[in-house]
Design an enzyme around this catalytic site. Sequence first.
Site, PDB file in Angstrom:
ATOM      1  N   ASP A   1      -6.677 -31.880 -13.306  1.00 34.10           N
ATOM      2  CA  ASP A   1      -6.348 -30.643 -12.633  1.00 34.10           C
ATOM      3  C   ASP A   1      -6.658 -30.795 -11.077  1.00 34.10           C
ATOM      4  O   ASP A   1      -6.344 -29.689 -10.146  1.00 34.10           O
ATOM      5  CB  ASP A   1      -6.990 -29.426 -13.382  1.00 34.10           C
ATOM      6  N   SER A   2      -6.884 -31.885 -10.873  1.00 27.23           N
ATOM      7  CA  SER A   2      -7.232 -32.173  -9.259  1.00 27.23           C
ATOM      8  C   SER A   2      -5.795 -32.274  -8.641  1.00 27.23           C
ATOM      9  O   SER A   2      -5.689 -32.131  -7.621  1.00 27.23           O
ATOM     10  CB  SER A   2      -8.047 -33.573  -9.290  1.00 27.23           C
TER      11      SER A   2
ATOM     12  N   LYS B   1      -8.512 -32.992 -21.961  1.00 25.89           N
ATOM     13  CA  LYS B   1      -9.806 -32.923 -21.595  1.00 25.89           C
ATOM     14  C   LYS B   1     -10.081 -31.391 -21.191  1.00 25.89           C
ATOM     15  O   LYS B   1      -9.385 -30.827 -20.696  1.00 25.89           O
ATOM     16  CB  LYS B   1      -9.931 -33.835 -20.365  1.00 25.89           C
TER      17      LYS B   1
ATOM     18  N   GLU C   1     -13.595 -28.728 -19.732  1.00 25.46           N
ATOM     19  CA  GLU C   1     -14.867 -28.741 -19.148  1.00 25.46           C
ATOM     20  C   GLU C   1     -15.886 -28.049 -19.831  1.00 25.46           C
ATOM     21  O   GLU C   1     -15.484 -26.861 -20.462  1.00 25.46           O
ATOM     22  CB  GLU C   1     -14.667 -28.414 -17.837  1.00 25.46           C
TER      23      GLU C   1
ATOM     24  N   GLU D   1     -19.785 -35.989 -14.639  1.00 22.51           N
ATOM     25  CA  GLU D   1     -19.377 -35.843 -13.176  1.00 22.51           C
ATOM     26  C   GLU D   1     -20.502 -35.405 -12.411  1.00 22.51           C
ATOM     27  O   GLU D   1     -21.255 -34.447 -12.914  1.00 22.51           O
ATOM     28  CB  GLU D   1     -18.192 -34.998 -12.837  1.00 22.51           C
TER      29      GLU D   1
END
Length: 285
Positions: free
Chosen positions: A48-49, A116, A118, A185
């Site tokens: 999503d970057s 993925k 978070e 991260e």
Amino acid sequence: MGTKLNAPGISRRKRSLGADPLVMLTAYDAPSARMADEAGTDLILVGDSVAMVVLGHENTMSVSIDDMAHHAAAVARTRPRAMVVVDMPWMSYHVSQADTVTNAARLVRAGAQAVKLEGGVERVPMIEAIVSAQVPVMGHLGLTPQSMLAQGGYRVQGRSSEAALRLVADAKALAHAGCFAIVLEGMPATVGRMITEAVDVPTIGIGAGDGCDGQVLVFHDVLGLETRVLPRFVRRYASMHSDGVGALARFAADVRSGAFPGPGESYEMNPGEEDMALGLYGHRV
Ligand code: KIV
């Protein structure tokens, strides 16, 4: 070309068992996916970057499931050997399990081999729901950009012993819920090592030190396509922004001076047709 990589194979890639470190790169479209695949990466993350590095948004919270499906499809169409993992965007796995599974399915139909998401132990019900729909899930712990409002910005996590042990507990919960790998991260290297030892699925670090089972970086950061100030964990391997601006400026100069296009960059008419056309037209051009 080689055998297509998949979740069961990746889930066994622990360095403690003698596996080579996993290499993951982000990619958001066909050319970047082809480059990452040709470079031999194991996993391509449609991150999503994309929000910041491609779409010009301020943070990752601006992208939707439609945006992610659009970019996932472009990557998947290149049929890479690397496994394609796609980020579930903010609010696509927070509302209900039914909504979460529907959104994961949307990404799979676009070409994702896994999704993925978070978060820690609080995400376990959503992870279990996706896994029971037969979709592999990659976890993401530590500095989680979709939590930047709640975390008060982009802050390294797990600096205190209490926070470190909470991250270890989160990682165990994710692995137990069925995640086949976990991104770590923005955390101290010691915490990256603790988590990597504590779970039997591979960890893939970004700013989490050298003890993880693999490493991931953002495509645009590695290639220097971005001019923004980079976090300290990024290593830049090329300067494609300045090389690219230089090349585009040479093109502009050639157009302005008449040096582009040359004869080799132009087409000709069929033999004999040119004189006939110019005669009919009335004068030479
Ligand atoms: O979106 C992304 O690029 C990511 C990586 C930083 C792991 O989630």
